[in-house]
Design a protein around this motif. Sequence first.
Motif, PDB file in Angstrom:
ATOM      1  N   MET A   1      18.729  36.749  44.508  1.00  0.00           N
ATOM      2  CA  MET A   1      20.050  37.267  44.175  1.00  0.00           C
ATOM      3  C   MET A   1      21.101  36.517  44.977  1.00  0.00           C
ATOM      4  N   ALA A   2      22.236  36.182  44.331  1.00  0.00           N
ATOM      5  CA  ALA A   2      23.337  35.497  44.999  1.00  0.00           C
ATOM      6  C   ALA A   2      24.647  35.976  44.386  1.00  0.00           C
ATOM      7  N   ILE A   3      25.631  36.248  45.230  1.00  0.00           N
ATOM      8  CA  ILE A   3      26.968  36.647  44.788  1.00  0.00           C
ATOM      9  C   ILE A   3      27.966  35.607  45.280  1.00  0.00           C
ATOM     10  N   ARG A   4      28.883  35.241  44.417  1.00  0.00           N
ATOM     11  CA  ARG A   4      29.910  34.264  44.789  1.00  0.00           C
ATOM     12  C   ARG A   4      31.229  34.651  44.138  1.00  0.00           C
ATOM     13  N   ILE A   5      32.334  34.488  44.890  1.00  0.00           N
ATOM     14  CA  ILE A   5      33.679  34.741  44.379  1.00  0.00           C
ATOM     15  C   ILE A   5      34.354  33.391  44.178  1.00  0.00           C
ATOM     16  N   ALA A   6      34.688  33.064  42.945  1.00  0.00           N
ATOM     17  CA  ALA A   6      35.342  31.799  42.609  1.00  0.00           C
ATOM     18  C   ALA A   6      36.770  32.096  42.167  1.00  0.00           C
ATOM     19  N   LEU A   7      37.758  31.720  43.001  1.00  0.00           N
ATOM     20  CA  LEU A   7      39.161  31.938  42.670  1.00  0.00           C
ATOM     21  C   LEU A   7      39.681  30.797  41.813  1.00  0.00           C
ATOM     22  N   ASN A   8      40.537  31.126  40.873  1.00  0.00           N
ATOM     23  CA  ASN A   8      41.117  30.131  39.980  1.00  0.00           C
ATOM     24  C   ASN A   8      42.306  29.464  40.647  1.00  0.00           C
ATOM     25  N   ASN A   9      42.205  28.148  40.858  1.00  0.00           N
ATOM     26  CA  ASN A   9      43.314  27.362  41.415  1.00  0.00           C
ATOM     27  C   ASN A   9      43.855  28.011  42.689  1.00  0.00           C
ATOM     28  N   GLN A  10      42.979  28.223  43.654  1.00  0.00           N
ATOM     29  CA  GLN A  10      43.394  28.889  44.880  1.00  0.00           C
ATOM     30  C   GLN A  10      44.375  28.020  45.664  1.00  0.00           C
ATOM     31  N   PRO A  11      45.573  28.497  45.955  1.00  0.00           N
ATOM     32  CA  PRO A  11      46.548  27.723  46.727  1.00  0.00           C
ATOM     33  C   PRO A  11      46.302  27.867  48.227  1.00  0.00           C
ATOM     34  N   GLU A  12      47.165  27.229  49.010  1.00  0.00           N
ATOM     35  CA  GLU A  12      47.066  27.364  50.463  1.00  0.00           C
ATOM     36  C   GLU A  12      47.343  28.799  50.886  1.00  0.00           C
ATOM     37  N   PHE A  13      48.236  29.458  50.187  1.00  0.00           N
ATOM     38  CA  PHE A  13      48.527  30.864  50.448  1.00  0.00           C
ATOM     39  C   PHE A  13      49.058  31.482  49.167  1.00  0.00           C
ATOM     40  N   TYR A  14      48.962  32.787  49.089  1.00  0.00           N
ATOM     41  CA  TYR A  14      49.523  33.553  47.976  1.00  0.00           C
ATOM     42  C   TYR A  14      50.824  34.211  48.432  1.00  0.00           C
ATOM     43  N   THR A  15      51.622  34.617  47.457  1.00  0.00           N
ATOM     44  CA  THR A  15      52.860  35.315  47.743  1.00  0.00           C
ATOM     45  C   THR A  15      53.048  36.434  46.733  1.00  0.00           C
ATOM     46  N   ASN A  16      54.134  37.189  46.871  1.00  0.00           N
ATOM     47  CA  ASN A  16      54.404  38.300  45.962  1.00  0.00           C
ATOM     48  C   ASN A  16      54.526  37.798  44.521  1.00  0.00           C
ATOM     49  N   LEU A  17      54.050  38.613  43.606  1.00  0.00           N
ATOM     50  CA  LEU A  17      54.086  38.351  42.164  1.00  0.00           C
ATOM     51  C   LEU A  17      53.113  37.270  41.726  1.00  0.00           C
ATOM     52  N   ASP A  18      52.327  36.722  42.655  1.00  0.00           N
ATOM     53  CA  ASP A  18      51.280  35.787  42.275  1.00  0.00           C
ATOM     54  C   ASP A  18      50.115  36.529  41.635  1.00  0.00           C
ATOM     55  N   HIS A  19      49.407  35.829  40.765  1.00  0.00           N
ATOM     56  CA  HIS A  19      48.189  36.371  40.169  1.00  0.00           C
ATOM     57  C   HIS A  19      46.985  35.879  40.971  1.00  0.00           C
ATOM     58  N   VAL A  20      46.225  36.822  41.503  1.00  0.00           N
ATOM     59  CA  VAL A  20      44.975  36.514  42.184  1.00  0.00           C
ATOM     60  C   VAL A  20      43.865  36.733  41.161  1.00  0.00           C
ATOM     61  N   SER A  21      43.434  35.660  40.550  1.00  0.00           N
ATOM     62  CA  SER A  21      42.440  35.750  39.488  1.00  0.00           C
ATOM     63  C   SER A  21      41.238  34.893  39.843  1.00  0.00           C
ATOM     64  N   GLY A  22      40.128  35.222  39.255  1.00  0.00           N
ATOM     65  CA  GLY A  22      38.910  34.468  39.504  1.00  0.00           C
ATOM     66  C   GLY A  22      37.731  35.090  38.790  1.00  0.00           C
ATOM     67  N   ARG A  23      36.553  34.740  39.270  1.00  0.00           N
ATOM     68  CA  ARG A  23      35.317  35.210  38.651  1.00  0.00           C
ATOM     69  C   ARG A  23      34.339  35.637  39.740  1.00  0.00           C
ATOM     70  N   VAL A  24      33.621  36.688  39.442  1.00  0.00           N
ATOM     71  CA  VAL A  24      32.494  37.106  40.270  1.00  0.00           C
ATOM     72  C   VAL A  24      31.237  36.538  39.630  1.00  0.00           C
ATOM     73  N   VAL A  25      30.574  35.635  40.323  1.00  0.00           N
ATOM     74  CA  VAL A  25      29.378  34.973  39.810  1.00  0.00           C
ATOM     75  C   VAL A  25      28.168  35.644  40.444  1.00  0.00           C
ATOM     76  N   LEU A  26      27.349  36.244  39.601  1.00  0.00           N
ATOM     77  CA  LEU A  26      26.162  36.965  40.052  1.00  0.00           C
ATOM     78  C   LEU A  26      24.924  36.230  39.540  1.00  0.00           C
ATOM     79  N   GLY A  27      24.127  35.711  40.459  1.00  0.00           N
ATOM     80  CA  GLY A  27      22.902  35.019  40.096  1.00  0.00           C
ATOM     81  C   GLY A  27      21.687  35.879  40.372  1.00  0.00           C
ATOM     82  N   LEU A  28      20.885  36.114  39.347  1.00  0.00           N
ATOM     83  CA  LEU A  28      19.704  36.981  39.453  1.00  0.00           C
ATOM     84  C   LEU A  28      18.442  36.172  39.165  1.00  0.00           C
TER      85      LEU A  28
END
Length: 540
Positions: A1-28
Amino acid sequence: MAIRIALNNQPEFYTNLDHVSGRVVLGLNRPEQVGSIVVKLEGEATTALQVPSVPDAAGRPPAPMPGPPGSVVAENHKILYRVQQVFPDDYHSSTSSPYGAFPLLPGEHEFAFDFKLPINNACSDPMAMSRIGGLGSGGGLFGMGGVRVMDGSKQLFLKHVTRTLPPSLTGFPMEAEIRYYIKVTVQRPGLLKENWRLQTGFKFLPIEPPRPARTGQETFARRPFTFRAKSPALAETKHTFFAPKPEKESPGGGGGDASTPSIEMSARLPHPPVFTCNQPIPLRLIAKKLVDCPEQVYLSSFQMDLIGITEVRSHSIYHNRTNRWVVTSSSNLTIPLTSSPHDEVGHELVIPDDLWTNRPLPNTIAPSFVACNLSRRYELEIRLGLSCGKPKTGFLGKDPFTNAQTIFLPLQFAHVDVYSGITPPPELVQAAANGRPGSTILNIPPRLPPRTSVSDLNSAARPQSQHQAPPQPPRPPTDPLYPPQLAPGQTAAPQDDAPPSYDEAMAENLSGPFDGAQARPAYSGVTNENGPSQMPEKSG
């Protein structure tokens, strides 16, 4: 089993009104029964201080403290808390599962999530906090299908302020920190099965409040000074083979009888004094001649420091921590402070800004902020080295026997603001300009729900022949842990719920400040956002 969080186009930092989006990758590597997969977007402002055990400076006994002397008391504010369930999706929810779990085959599975960062902190909203955890968060033993969620009722016993989300902050081990992170919990039903969890941090830098209009006014710190008159004994200095013999003074030019130079130095900043992260300080340095003296005065050294004062609060205990950043420092200067020895009294000379105009603020400086248990403000300190007369140089450099008077003059601004440099959307700035005087759209408290008076209730109880009240929509069930406040004689809760604060309702339809509008500046306020926490272990 492996869990990984992959953020889409992760910047150096986030700010207000930014979208924090990504995928949870679950390997079984084998089939698994999964009850739910929950993603949380969280932010915490944590402080911990030791209870003092000695009287104060006046000899009085300490006030009632939140713990015994010598103990450490902590205060944790959930400034950001968003929950999104990414599994089971619509497909799996349509199938019946008597055990509350759904089978996942071996292989790699991806589950998308998307959050939008708000403007204000969440812990100051009592209604939002009271609905987190307990009976208001869904089914399951722990609130959401077996996934443990935060108990927001604990936040109701703390003191809160409604402000813009503070920046990420570390550097105060075992005392204070502000962290933002994403948590993933994979719930596995069963008494002997534990849930799978993963956490990843990210940096956050808030947008700046609306800047005040430029008025051309300046705030200043100034100080006059006068050099001491030279004694006749100092005129007869030693001379060596490498240093030329000092010239004899002409009759009537009398060392101690001659007037001594006197100049006023003033540092000026735009009013109100606002600095910007990663940009130079808009300083003007001016020298003013006060007496008619032909002797020249030189600027021999220049240093400008930014002082950050962080106020840490934990319950009723306060402590200030001071940091100092050297913005620029120069020595061995010979910059004249008058354009000519024959300048008139009152003549002003603007010092060239080459010493500081190309020196931006270090990217480790966080903007000024106010949080529930933490705040940061800044002071500016300037130290000027001034010498009366230009040092003579010999064969090997400066003559060590030259008796040039040198003094160090401090100039200080007790309060300056540092903005992040991230301009808010124009719609938000316009809304703030049209708001109430003395308040901004970023720092307004949540509005209270309208209350029905007793007279209105009595009039509503009378029979109405001409005007019939419109039908009311069905209300959701009331949380028994937090019953609504009723007026005298009222048997049902009012139909109006507390609306969200104006800025948060508006933020749902606004795009982020970096959607092609401006470049994202550098910020290194947190050395390692994924490093282990340096705060004391939480009790309970």
